[in-house]
Enzyme design. Structure first.
Site, PDB file in Angstrom:
ATOM      1  CG  ASP A 178      -1.788   1.216   1.312  1.00 38.65           C
ATOM      2  OD1 ASP A 178      -2.263   1.632   0.394  1.00 38.65           O
ATOM      3  OD2 ASP A 178      -1.838   1.567   2.590  1.00 38.65           O
ATOM      4  NE  ARG A 179       0.167   7.690  -2.288  1.00 38.55           N
ATOM      5  CZ  ARG A 179      -0.325   8.620  -2.853  1.00 38.55           C
ATOM      6  NH1 ARG A 179      -0.086   8.898  -4.177  1.00 38.55           N
ATOM      7  NH2 ARG A 179      -0.818   9.314  -1.978  1.00 38.55           N
ATOM      8  CG  ASP A 180      -1.303   7.475   0.930  1.00 33.20           C
ATOM      9  OD1 ASP A 180      -0.290   7.771   0.183  1.00 33.20           O
ATOM     10  OD2 ASP A 180      -2.534   7.926   0.434  1.00 33.20           O
ATOM     11  CB  THR A 239      -2.216   3.600  -3.688  1.00 27.19           C
ATOM     12  OG1 THR A 239      -2.708   4.688  -2.807  1.00 27.19           O
ATOM     13  CG2 THR A 239      -1.678   4.060  -5.194  1.00 27.19           C
ATOM     14  CE  LYS A 265      -5.424  -0.142  -1.518  1.00 32.16           C
ATOM     15  NZ  LYS A 265      -4.243   0.154  -0.858  1.00 32.16           N
TER      16      LYS A 265
HETATM   17 MG   LIG Z   1      -2.921   3.247   3.569  1.00 32.73          MG
END
Ligand SMILES: [Mg+2]
Length: 189
Positions: free
Chosen positions: A7-9, A50, A99
């Site tokens: 995942d990114r964040d 993401t 997601k």
């Molecule tokens: Mg996240």
């Protein structure tokens, strides 16, 4: 080549309440770039999946998101970390790619010809773990980002086993079996 999905964040970069709209908003989570570089060194491809609903909401354009991702790729590269594809779901409403659905992860697996069962997905939210579950990927939760909150709220039993680690660096160490890594810590039932 084996694959690791992130995942990114909250995993690679620090979450921002107002989302990351420009490269100036990018702040790497400490140790994340080095962890990705260790994966690369161990022969892994690394890709990102993401959700970025801000695009459909009109808060930023797809071009602006591309600029952010080019800058992120460059920031990581400057630290010797190589990420391949950054897959984004820019839908606002639920979609099979978004997601907690598995579409984006399945797409990444297909892109790399990787087996789900051999491809961990590292996230900081329940939606990440659910997406990983539906795609058949091993589930890894980090305490960075919103991970601590997700743990406090409790994880549904069906998602188990979930490997829980302080951050991406610890998750990668555990996966690579590095001395000093603390190993997989199963979450409390
Ligand atoms: Mg996240």
């Amino acid at each position: 080549m084996p694959l690791f999905l992130l995942d990114r964040d909250g995993v690679v970069v620090v979450n921002r309440k107002d989302n990351i709209k420009t490269p100036a908003g990018l702040q790497l989570i400490p140790g994340a770039a080095e962890a990705i570089a260790r994966l690369n060194g161990a022969g892994f491809d690394v890709a990102v999946c993401t959700n970025q609903p801000e695009v459909a909401r009109g808060a930023m354009s797809a071009d602006e998101l591309d600029v952010v991702h080019e800058a992120l790729t460059a920031m990581l590269a400057a630290k010797g970390a190589r990420i391949g594809r950054i897959l984004c779901c820019t839908c606002y409403r639920k979609s099979p790619r978004m997601k907690p659905a598995a579409g984006m992860l399945r797409e990444a697996l297909a892109n790399y010809g990787a087996r789900a069962a051999d491809t961990p997905f590292v996230g900081d939210q329940l939606a990440d773990l659910k997406a990983a579950f539906h795609a058949g990927c091993p589930r890894v939760l980090v305490r960075t980002g919103l991970g601590r909150k997700a743990l406090e709220q409790g994880l549904p039993q069906y998602l188990e086993p979930v490997a829980v680690h302080d951050d991406l660096a610890a998750a990668v160490d555990a996966h690579l079996g590095n001395p000093g890594g603390r190993g997989d810590i199963p979450s409390a039932p």
